[in-house]
Design a protein around this motif. Structure first.
Motif, PDB file in Angstrom:
ATOM      1  N   THR A 205       0.693  -1.224  -0.001  1.00  0.00           N
ATOM      2  CA  THR A 205      -0.066   0.193  -0.248  1.00  0.00           C
ATOM      3  C   THR A 205       0.677   0.983   0.203  1.00  0.00           C
ATOM      4  OG1 THR A 205      -1.963  -0.906   1.291  1.00  0.00           O
ATOM      5  CG2 THR A 205      -1.424   0.868   1.135  1.00  0.00           C
ATOM      6  N   PHE A 206       1.154   1.468   1.076  1.00  0.00           N
ATOM      7  CA  PHE A 206       2.760   2.494   1.128  1.00  0.00           C
ATOM      8  C   PHE A 206       3.566   2.726   0.405  1.00  0.00           C
ATOM      9  CE2 PHE A 206       0.696   2.455   5.027  1.00  0.00           C
ATOM     10  CZ  PHE A 206       0.368   3.826   5.388  1.00  0.00           C
ATOM     11  N   ARG A 213      -2.148   5.296  -0.118  1.00  0.00           N
ATOM     12  CA  ARG A 213      -1.456   6.292   0.299  1.00  0.00           C
ATOM     13  C   ARG A 213      -1.425   7.631   1.378  1.00  0.00           C
ATOM     14  NH1 ARG A 213       3.114   4.986  -2.438  1.00  0.00           N
ATOM     15  NH2 ARG A 213       3.064   7.441  -3.033  1.00  0.00           N
TER      16      ARG A 213
END
Length: 389
Positions: A205-206, A213
């Motif tokens: 996700t990040f 994010r």
């Protein structure tokens, strides 16, 4: 037919039971009556925060794997048990045990409630109304907190332990509400039953999902700013010489303002481009900080009110951004990541601002906090600003 519409009213009850806090306005007096000093009180609250931090991600993962309904049931039971323990506890270590149980209860409800709301609406093909319902549920919580602030004073007049008895009863109302929820069927694209997989999802996700994010960090940074501001409000009241009896009244007014603006957040969202929505909220929240710091006076109370009104818009709108970009099967975990970032960020910035308030000035603390928020928020949303989409 809307099969999951009944979940909405149940989630309202869960939120109200959580926010109808009869204890908060008198809890310091309660601790002091049980022989505790301010240092012990702050240590106790630090333990509560640590309990939330350590359980935030595991509880979100459990909600995704085990089910939102089961997690909410566990959270509401633990939340009620914590207040029951408090009702019959005396002394620091007994309170530590109660705080850990309350922190665990908070973690198991946090994230799972918003995930259950979004998925219930999605299952009924009404996900477009998420902001409307999230705003109204947030509004209900703030109205409950406002009413509780007034009620607590009357209960404390009986005894400082009486609010805890009633708080247990209020918290227990959420248990049957959780039991009667209907779990929507989630169409998972992958299996998430391993810790390694969920850690990989968060990492992915990040690193790769820019929109998600940005949404998580924007909501978390803003949540930290609103939480921090709340702790500066009472010192503000004290410096301007506000009579103690008016603290509760103004606290109620501020919470009611959040409740009203949250209820109408769905009317705000979509009226502008997402870029302008974000800039509008971020700039007004920062101005709320700066103005409060520059004008600490009774006239300056209007800036506190402005901040709380915008706060009511920010919470449901920014949470909706997260939901738009999050896969169903990890929704509760991702929302828990947001809450975890808020807790950690507050633990870092809170002591700094507290030291600044004690050793420099409240003005400086407000302005510093506003500057940190403005820089952090703009840095977080820079990918959106640059893209122009």
């Amino acid at each position: 037919m809307a099969r999951f519409s009944k979940n909405i009213s149940r989630l309202y009850l869960v939120k109200i039971s959580k926010w109808f806090n009869l204890v908060m306005p008198v809890v310091v007096l309660f601790y002091q009556d049980n022989g505790m000093g301010m240092h012990e009180i702050f240590v106790l609250k630090a333990i509560y925060s640590l309990a939330i931090v350590f359980l935030e991600i595991p509880s979100g993962w459990m909600a995704d794997v085990w089910g939102r309904k089961k997690t909410l049931i566990l959270g509401t039971i633990l939340g009620s048990a914590g207040f029951l323990m408090y009702s019959f506890s005396y002394g620091f270590w007994a309170f530590v045990a109660a705080e850990i149980v309350l922190g665990a209860g908070h973690s198991f409800v946090s994230g799972a409630d918003s995930a259950m709301l979004y998925e219930s609406l999605k299952a009924d093909r009404k996900s477009g109304s998420y902001v409307k319902h999230e705003g109204r549920i947030t509004s209900a919580g703030n109205f409950a907190e406002a009413i509780a602030g007034i009620t607590a004073g009357f209960l404390a007049a009986v005894s400082l332990r009486t609010p805890f008895y009633f708080q247990f009863a209020v918290a227990a109302l959420a248990i049957p509400a959780a039991f009667t929820l209907t779990e929507p069927q989630i169409k998972a694209t992958t299996h998430i039953h391993s810790v390694k997989k969920i850690v990989g999802d968060i990492k992915n996700t990040f690193l790769k999902e820019t929109n998600l994010r940005v949404s998580i960090l924007l909501s978390a940074v803003t949540g930290t700013a609103t939480l921090t501001f709340a702790w500066l409000v009472q010192p503000y009241f004290k410096i301007i010489g506000l009579p103690v009896e008016l603290f509760g009244l103004l606290w109620t007014v501020l919470n009611l303002s959040v409740g009203v603006s949250s209820a109408f957040a769905y009317r705000f969202e979509g009226r502008f481009s997402r870029r302008n929505e974000v800039l509008f909220i971020v700039i007004l929240l920062a101005l709320g900080y700066f103005s409060s710091g520059l004008l600490i006076s009774r006239e300056g109370l209007v800036f506190l009110l402005l901040f709380y009104i915008v706060r009511g818009l920010a919470t449901p709108v920014f949470k909706n951004y997260i939901n738009l970009y999050t896969p169903d099967e990890i929704r509760a975990t991702i929302l828990s990541v947001r809450n975890l970032i808020i807790r950690i960020s507050f633990a870092v910035i809170g002591p700094l601002l507290g030291w600044m308030t004690d050793h420099v000035s409240l003005n400086t603390a407000f302005i510093l906090a506003g500057g940190i928020y403005l820089i952090a928020a703009l840095a977080v949303v820079s990918p959106w600003m640059k893209s122009g989409k």
